[in-house]
Design a protein around this motif. Structure first.
Motif, short mmCIF file in Angstrom:
data_model
loop_
_atom_site.label_atom_id
_atom_site.label_comp_id
_atom_site.label_asym_id
_atom_site.label_seq_id
_atom_site.Cartn_x
_atom_site.Cartn_y
_atom_site.Cartn_z
N THR A 25 40.76 50.52 62.08
CA THR A 25 41.75 51.15 62.97
C THR A 25 43.12 50.51 62.80
OG1 THR A 25 39.97 51.52 64.58
CG2 THR A 25 42.23 51.76 65.37
N PHE A 26 43.16 49.19 62.71
CA PHE A 26 44.44 48.50 62.56
C PHE A 26 45.14 48.89 61.27
CE2 PHE A 26 46.61 45.02 60.34
CZ PHE A 26 47.73 44.88 61.16
N TRP A 27 44.44 48.80 60.14
CA TRP A 27 45.09 49.07 58.86
C TRP A 27 45.54 50.51 58.73
CZ3 TRP A 27 47.35 45.51 56.46
CH2 TRP A 27 46.81 44.24 56.30
N ARG A 28 44.73 51.44 59.23
CA ARG A 28 45.16 52.84 59.16
C ARG A 28 46.43 53.06 59.97
NH1 ARG A 28 42.95 58.55 61.39
NH2 ARG A 28 43.25 57.46 63.35
N SER A 29 46.49 52.48 61.18
CA SER A 29 47.68 52.63 62.01
C SER A 29 48.87 51.91 61.39
CB SER A 29 47.40 52.09 63.42
OG SER A 29 46.41 52.84 64.07
N ALA A 30 48.63 50.71 60.86
CA ALA A 30 49.72 49.94 60.26
C ALA A 30 50.29 50.64 59.04
CB ALA A 30 49.21 48.54 59.88
N PHE A 31 49.44 51.18 58.19
CA PHE A 31 49.91 51.91 57.02
C PHE A 31 50.62 53.20 57.43
CE2 PHE A 31 46.49 49.67 54.37
CZ PHE A 31 47.43 48.85 53.75
N THR A 32 50.18 53.80 58.50
CA THR A 32 50.86 54.99 59.01
C THR A 32 52.29 54.65 59.42
OG1 THR A 32 48.79 55.96 59.80
CG2 THR A 32 50.84 56.79 60.78
N VAL A 33 52.44 53.55 60.13
CA VAL A 33 53.78 53.10 60.55
C VAL A 33 54.66 52.84 59.34
CG1 VAL A 33 55.06 51.25 61.69
CG2 VAL A 33 52.99 52.16 62.74
N LEU A 34 54.11 52.14 58.35
CA LEU A 34 54.86 51.83 57.14
C LEU A 34 55.34 53.11 56.45
CD1 LEU A 34 55.82 49.69 55.08
CD2 LEU A 34 53.59 49.92 53.96
N CYS A 35 54.46 54.10 56.35
CA CYS A 35 54.82 55.36 55.71
C CYS A 35 55.87 56.12 56.51
CB CYS A 35 53.57 56.22 55.51
SG CYS A 35 52.36 55.54 54.35
N LEU A 36 55.72 56.11 57.83
CA LEU A 36 56.67 56.84 58.68
C LEU A 36 58.07 56.23 58.65
CD1 LEU A 36 54.48 57.68 61.80
CD2 LEU A 36 55.31 59.26 60.05
N LEU A 37 58.14 54.93 58.43
CA LEU A 37 59.45 54.28 58.34
C LEU A 37 60.26 54.82 57.15
CD1 LEU A 37 58.54 50.56 59.17
CD2 LEU A 37 59.74 52.21 60.62
N PHE A 38 59.56 55.38 56.16
CA PHE A 38 60.23 56.03 55.03
C PHE A 38 60.35 57.53 55.23
CE2 PHE A 38 58.77 52.05 53.16
CZ PHE A 38 59.84 51.68 52.36
#
Length: 291
Positions: free
Chosen positions: A38-51
């Motif tokens: 759950t953490f990594w999926r959410s964290a990677f989502t945030v990283l992608c959305l920042l772009f």
């Protein structure tokens, strides 16, 4: 950006196809556990959305978030709930059980929209919701009767509740004439989900293989489709969005068949036909009504 109704429907179908990859991908993870997933999926989502968000709305999008209003932050909290509850549930119980529980979303959304914002639900949508819900229940009756995880079921139930609240907030905001951009709510939801699950995810155990799959989920299964579904809500009614979202169940079955060797039985074919048939009839009746 506002799409025509027909284009919004097609885009929503594509969104459900991307959403449906979660089950088959998580079944190929090697070492990552439920909170870490759950953490990594959410964290990677945030990283992608920042772009992604600056590309779509310009660099000022983050400054505008401070003036997004209460609806933006409530929507972000709902996204957090959907992100977190879904992955925890899918790691605690079967994919089929999670999808069956999520199929309550159209009914919960319709009731929420009716109670809180006085939304009138067309008879065709009520009929389609009933037929589609019956189809999904029929598909997995045998799995439900074989014994399920109570914890996983209760957590999965929080997904359609969060979704119903989110779509109702979105529709209410637009109905009131407020030009509130809810795309950043997806980013807020990802940040909150990552922060909540980080302490529980430590120490990390995911392998490089797991990290690659989880990044794929963050980008293609969550970040991109969740931004697109926010666009769809500007052109579709809340119950329509939830109803079209049921296609995730059908696509999820097909992907599990292709990617994990889970061959669907007769119950799946019959129930799936009811779901797709309800969606097609609902859209045809709506199209003829607008014509």
């Amino acid at each position: 950006m506002k799409l025509s109704h027909n284009r919004a429907v097609l885009l929503m179908v594509a969104v459900t196809l991307m959403w449906s990859t979660a089950g088959v991908v998580t079944r190929h993870l090697e070492h990552a556990q439920k909170f870490e997933v759950t953490f990594w999926r959410s964290a990677f989502t945030v990283l992608c959305l920042l772009f992604i968000l600056p590309l779509i709305q310009g660099k000022s999008v983050f400054k505008r978030m401070r003036h997004g209003g209460v609806a933006l932050w409530f929507s972000g909290l709902c996204w957090c709930g959907m992100f977190t509850f879904f992955m925890l549930a899918i790691m605690l119980t079967t994919v089929a059980n999670v999808l069956v529980t999520m199929s309550l979303a159209p009914l919960l959304t319709a009731l929420s929209a009716r109670i809180f914002i006085g939304h009138k639900i067309p008879w065709r949508t009520w009929v389609a919701i009933g037929v589609a819900g019956f189809g999904i229940a029929y598909m997995y009756a045998s799995q439900l009767g074989a014994g399920i995880s109570l914890a996983g079921t209760l957590i999965a139930l929080c997904v359609p509740i969060s979704g119903a609240a989110n779509w109702t907030i979105t529709q209410h905001s637009h109905a009131q004439g407020h030009d509130v951009d809810l795309m950043p709510a997806v980013l807020i939801g990802g940040v909150l989900s990552a922060l909540i699950t980080l302490p529980l995810a430590w120490p990390f155990q995911a392998s490089a293989h797991d990290m690659g799959l989880l990044f794929g989920l963050g980008l293609g299964q969550l970040a991109i489709p969740c931004v697109l579904v926010v666009i769809c809500t500007k052109s579709l009614q809340a119950p329509e969005v939830a109803l079209l979202g049921l296609l995730e169940v059908i696509f999820g079955i097909l992907l599990a068949w292709i990617g994990a060797g889970e061959v669907p039985g007769r119950d799946v074919w019959v129930g799936g036909s009811l779901v797709i048939g309800a969606l097609v009839v609902n859209e045809i009746v709506a199209w003829r009504g607008r014509a």
